[in-house]
Design an enzyme around this catalytic site. Structure first.
Site, PDB file in Angstrom:
ATOM      1  N   CYS A  82     105.020  49.018  36.558  1.00 50.78           N
ATOM      2  CA  CYS A  82     105.383  49.537  37.870  1.00 50.78           C
ATOM      3  C   CYS A  82     106.834  50.007  37.835  1.00 50.78           C
ATOM      4  O   CYS A  82     107.686  49.356  37.218  1.00 50.78           O
ATOM      5  CB  CYS A  82     105.200  48.460  38.936  1.00 50.78           C
ATOM      6  SG  CYS A  82     105.654  49.030  40.580  1.00 50.78           S
ATOM      7  N   HIS A 122      82.535  25.053  37.231  1.00 54.93           N
ATOM      8  CA  HIS A 122      83.230  23.784  37.057  1.00 54.93           C
ATOM      9  C   HIS A 122      82.873  22.745  38.110  1.00 54.93           C
ATOM     10  O   HIS A 122      83.150  21.572  37.936  1.00 54.93           O
ATOM     11  CB  HIS A 122      84.749  24.005  37.074  1.00 54.93           C
ATOM     12  CG  HIS A 122      85.235  24.714  35.855  1.00 54.93           C
ATOM     13  ND1 HIS A 122      85.505  26.054  35.841  1.00 54.93           N
ATOM     14  CD2 HIS A 122      85.448  24.263  34.595  1.00 54.93           C
ATOM     15  CE1 HIS A 122      85.902  26.406  34.634  1.00 54.93           C
ATOM     16  NE2 HIS A 122      85.876  25.352  33.863  1.00 54.93           N
ATOM     17  N   HIS A 168      86.777  23.570  24.725  1.00 54.64           N
ATOM     18  CA  HIS A 168      86.117  23.590  26.023  1.00 54.64           C
ATOM     19  C   HIS A 168      86.050  25.009  26.591  1.00 54.64           C
ATOM     20  O   HIS A 168      87.069  25.695  26.661  1.00 54.64           O
ATOM     21  CB  HIS A 168      86.898  22.679  26.981  1.00 54.64           C
ATOM     22  CG  HIS A 168      86.464  22.824  28.403  1.00 54.64           C
ATOM     23  ND1 HIS A 168      85.264  22.328  28.866  1.00 54.64           N
ATOM     24  CD2 HIS A 168      87.065  23.426  29.449  1.00 54.64           C
ATOM     25  CE1 HIS A 168      85.146  22.613  30.151  1.00 54.64           C
ATOM     26  NE2 HIS A 168      86.232  23.275  30.526  1.00 54.64           N
ATOM     27  N   ARG A 224      98.781  46.882  41.274  1.00 59.29           N
ATOM     28  CA  ARG A 224      99.629  47.668  42.178  1.00 59.29           C
ATOM     29  C   ARG A 224      98.720  48.596  42.968  1.00 59.29           C
ATOM     30  O   ARG A 224      98.295  49.644  42.464  1.00 59.29           O
ATOM     31  CB  ARG A 224     100.659  48.472  41.371  1.00 59.29           C
ATOM     32  CG  ARG A 224     101.536  49.403  42.225  1.00 59.29           C
ATOM     33  CD  ARG A 224     102.413  48.611  43.153  1.00 59.29           C
ATOM     34  NE  ARG A 224     103.329  49.404  43.975  1.00 59.29           N
ATOM     35  CZ  ARG A 224     103.172  49.577  45.291  1.00 59.29           C
ATOM     36  NH1 ARG A 224     102.131  49.078  45.924  1.00 59.29           N
ATOM     37  NH2 ARG A 224     104.073  50.270  45.968  1.00 59.29           N
TER      38      ARG A 224
END
Lengths: 554, 554
Positions: B201, B69, B45, B153
């Site tokens: 980060c 959808h 799908h 970030r």
């Protein structure tokens, strides 16, 4: 000779005066005499620095090495400095040590008959092959470790290499046929570079790891490390001269190991092995997937040489600074350190810096030597000597961040170092990291890690991060906890990639006892003048009282 | 719509079926309906992988994003998969979350009026500026993190950059006068390289550190990290085109910061600042002692841009692979990740990979931005926000070795992850190190570190050590201790320089909560089927029983 006009001291009292005590006094012994050489050693006397090697101990072995001292007037000068007699037990213990040294020297024979003369200051971990480390006090005395005090890691007997006939052979994948270089070639046909590199044994600080659980290897304490300036041509320049492309992405024909070996053995005019007869069919690889194998002139009982390898990308990189050293600290390489030629691979475990270098081979596998395949391996805690994973385990190359306290340390077999509780403790040590990473910070704690302060770093290398091959020395002045009788001194370094040392040795344990870089810890016994504590004789001078007479607590 | 023919489940039961349970089943909710989409999601799908983002939760926000959808037949298909009703409390909690999302979207305005659309799968740590991390399950699902799930970030609002007019200005020391490049210049006049780089980060895993002691910063869990392929010209090639010598030992004239700023502002024909008027007198430095400052198009309230810098040697090195990325994972850069141009500095804290890049300046000091001078600093435990040492502290560049468990993890606010005690625990995670160091080994323990086994590493990067910028994913199957009801899952990585992760968070604590790379730990609750333990119904299937019905212990 015993002198009735002087007091008598024990060996322990002698050892207390090794220049690291509060008054920095230096005593040495010679026979029954004990001499205060503090001023003498620090003056302009030639060899004044050498006498410090004997600080707190017997001066005889140093005088044996530096024979100029064995003259009558030196004894006269010395006698003027005499402050005590050594007691008979102490004198006997020094004599016993001298007999052991003489026996060890006399026992040399067979393949070990031609070992070089060595400084008696070295702390010997094995005599044959010779392995020894620098006394901690000497290690932090100078940013560049003197060559004769530099730790020695020999896997075999020291070969006797004739520099007039010594050649380096360079061969293998990417090199059409073997090329040889004389020492004169290496010294005159290439740019000579000075690279300051700290070398460290993979087993440095193994002693602490063996206390956790038994490990296999020499009982190295914290001084199987040293820093020196190495001079010679760059390895990459020599490889280029032999025809190797220096681009790690270059595709080169892989020479089968057998062909490489037979190329030299084949008589002139005959095909030089299967690799040559059918060069079209030989497989190719990128240079970055190959290895540079190195062999020394030191051989085992079967005639096999010491060998090691590094990845080819490291050997050809302009930024990795691998040097073929002809000199150490501005002088010809000492025999123990690879005379007349050694590889120096910065940032990498010492065992890859092959000494007495005879042969370099570019190959599609690591060196097949025992030391590459089974010895200097990064083992996890689940791998032991019986494990089939041993050969599959990764070879140690770059080393992790490391630091150790060099002062204060326990003396004479004591468990703890004794410090003066009335003033901050002066702490010194080294810190280093592999792979060209500098040291960002050294944290020091005199309360077992509860509180920290940053040490002052001393870096005379001028190197930048990423190519920072030299260590830093560091010092700090750290208060001890008020009221405590004992504490733990702790130091830990952080490198420029912000990797930290692990807290405990235990979780780093490995069967070979390699790669111990846990926080460095020294148990301290804190002495405070009893007179002070009891409120009596507060004005009386004490050997351990601060110079200004101040007392921090009653 | 409530269906009487189906059972009713709680939100917690729904969350249990997030694809990570023993039967790997995936349930999603839509309104009051609960649907088993296990087979659907894993079939062919279109968007089947996207539905997994909603695993164990509400599908509505994903359907809002992927509007295709919202058609009638999709609801019909879905209803065929319905297995339960969500209870009214659970439905209300999902509706509450939807209202909060809508409010947050509506509240956008001012400088944040033009933020990009974002995947609702992201776990949001702050809305303005937007900061979010990847769900742990999604992070270990693919070696290359999908761009729309990559952690975000942002220090400021996302700028709206017009690619048609955007230019990059390159200027400063060693560059005669500012040079500008259009995006077309950057895409067509330079070799385009693909570099696979993991960005992380500096505050990744801060949450664990804040449990030790309060820290300042976003509440990052373990997924402020991601791996992607970045494509564009090399920074060094662009600097060379601007006239900068690429030899780090080159001596260049240092352009005073003021001159650099005024060079552009000066009207044509007038002297361009003191640096130009008296070029002979300008001081010189080696390139390796300079810095490459970068600025983004994102600006604060005062109009000052985000800025960061890296040492010049890293920018010009052929081995450091710094890229000016125009694409991420084969597509134009998403706005959240720097559209249309960002720097990607491999092996270095993410904050130096400046997004929305507008300006590069070679200078004799680091970027003067807040983020370079006061924010991403390697602080020791003795330094706090009030300390004058903050600005003097070392800027974070290369990052230390890191690893985290991504599966199993506690769900829905629980303290511990629940695992099946009748079989080994399947553990997955990532490991990475800075500075181009690969991962040598990942050790995993299901008994708190008493015994270890090595994880299998998955490395699709093809990168060599030293230029290994991508992470590895890893998995292991680890037995839990027999008889225990709880235990601690632990993992730790060792990088190619054999640096290790520290054992505990506490000793790494710093005021900013950066650089937490302690061993990754997950408390486990061990479930063993009660029926099995009591000897009853041993043959009855259980939701948590192994598929083969085997039971390890009574």
């Amino acid at each position: 000779m015993f002198r009735d006009d002087l007091p008598t001291v024990s060996l322990e009292e002698l050892q207390d005066h090794d220049g690291t005590g509060p008054d920095a006094s230096v005593w040495v012994a010679y026979g029954r005499g004990v001499y205060d050489v503090t001023e003498f050693a620090r003056g302009a006397h030639p060899g004044g620095d050498k006498i410090l090697l004997a600080a707190g101990g017997d001066i005889a072995p140093f005088w044996d090495l530096y024979a100029v001292h064995k003259t009558g007037w030196v004894y006269e000068v010395l006698e003027e400095l005499r402050v005590a007699n050594l007691d008979s037990l102490g004198a006997e213990r020094l004599a016993e040590a001298a007999r052991a040294r003489a026996a060890a020297a006399a026992a040399g024979g067979g393949v070990f008959a031609n070992e070089p003369a060595r400084s008696p200051a070295l702390e010997v971990r094995s005599q044959r092959p010779f392995n020894a480390e620098t006394p901690p006090g000497a290690l932090c005395a100078s940013f560049r470790t003197p060559s004769d005090e530099f730790y020695v890691r020999n896997h075999l007997a020291v070969p006797d290499v004739d520099p007039a006939t010594h050649v380096l052979t360079v061969e293998g994948s990417g090199i059409a046929s073997p090329v040889t270089f004389t020492l004169d070639d290496l010294a005159s046909k290439f740019e000579q570079v000075d690279v300051e590199v700290t070398l460290q044994c993979g087993g440095n600080r193994r002693r602490e790891m063996s206390r956790v659980r038994n490990v296999h290897g020499l009982d190295w304490d914290r001084a199987a490390i040293g820093n020196a300036v190495w001079r010679g041509p760059r390895l990459r320049d020599v490889l280029r001269a032999a025809g190797l492309p220096l681009d790690e992405d270059a595709v080169v024909s892989v020479q089968p190991a057998a062909a490489g070996a037979s190329a030299e053995a084949a008589p002139a005019g005959l095909p030089a092995g299967p690799g040559r007869a059918d060069a079209e069919a030989s497989p190719t690889k990128r240079l970055r997937d190959l290895h540079v194998q190195m062999e020394g002139a030191d051989t085992d009982e079967g005639g096999s040489p010491y060998g090691a390898s590094v990845p080819a990308w490291r050997a050809v990189s302009a930024e990795q600074d691998v040097v073929l050293a002809l000199q150490m600290n501005g002088e010809p390489m000492p025999r123990d350190h690879g005379f007349p030629l050694r590889a120096v691979v910065p940032g990498v475990v010492g065992s890859r810096s092959v000494k007495w270098l005879t042969r370099i081979r570019v190959a599609d596998e690591e060196s097949t030597s025992f030391w590459q395949r089974k010895d200097y391996k990064a083992l996890g805690p689940a791998t032991d000597w019986a494990s089939p994973d041993l050969e599959r385990a990764r070879s140690i190359q770059e080393m992790p961040v490391q630091a150790a306290v060099l002062r204060p340390l326990p003396r004479g077999g004591a468990e703890a170092a004794v410090v003066d509780g009335t003033r901050p403790v002066a702490v010194e040590g080294y810190a280093w990291s592999g792979g060209g990473r500098g040291i960002a910070r050294v944290d020091v704690s005199a309360d077992g890690g509860a509180t920290w302060q940053e040490a002052e770093l001393r870096d005379e290398s001028g190197q930048r991060d990423g190519r920072h091959w030299a260590w830093v020395l560091w010092h700090a002045s750290v208060p001890v906890p008020a009221g405590a009788d004992t504490t733990e001194l702790v130091a830990r370094a952080v490198d420029s990639s912000l990797n930290v040392q692990p807290e405990r040795v235990g979780p780093q344990w490995s069967a070979r006892g390699l790669l111990n870089n846990a926080w460095t810890r020294v148990p301290l016994t804190i002495r405070r003048p009893a007179a002070c504590a009891a409120g009596r004789d507060a004005g009386a001078p004490s050997a351990r009282a601060p110079a200004d007479g101040s007392m921090r607590r009653a």
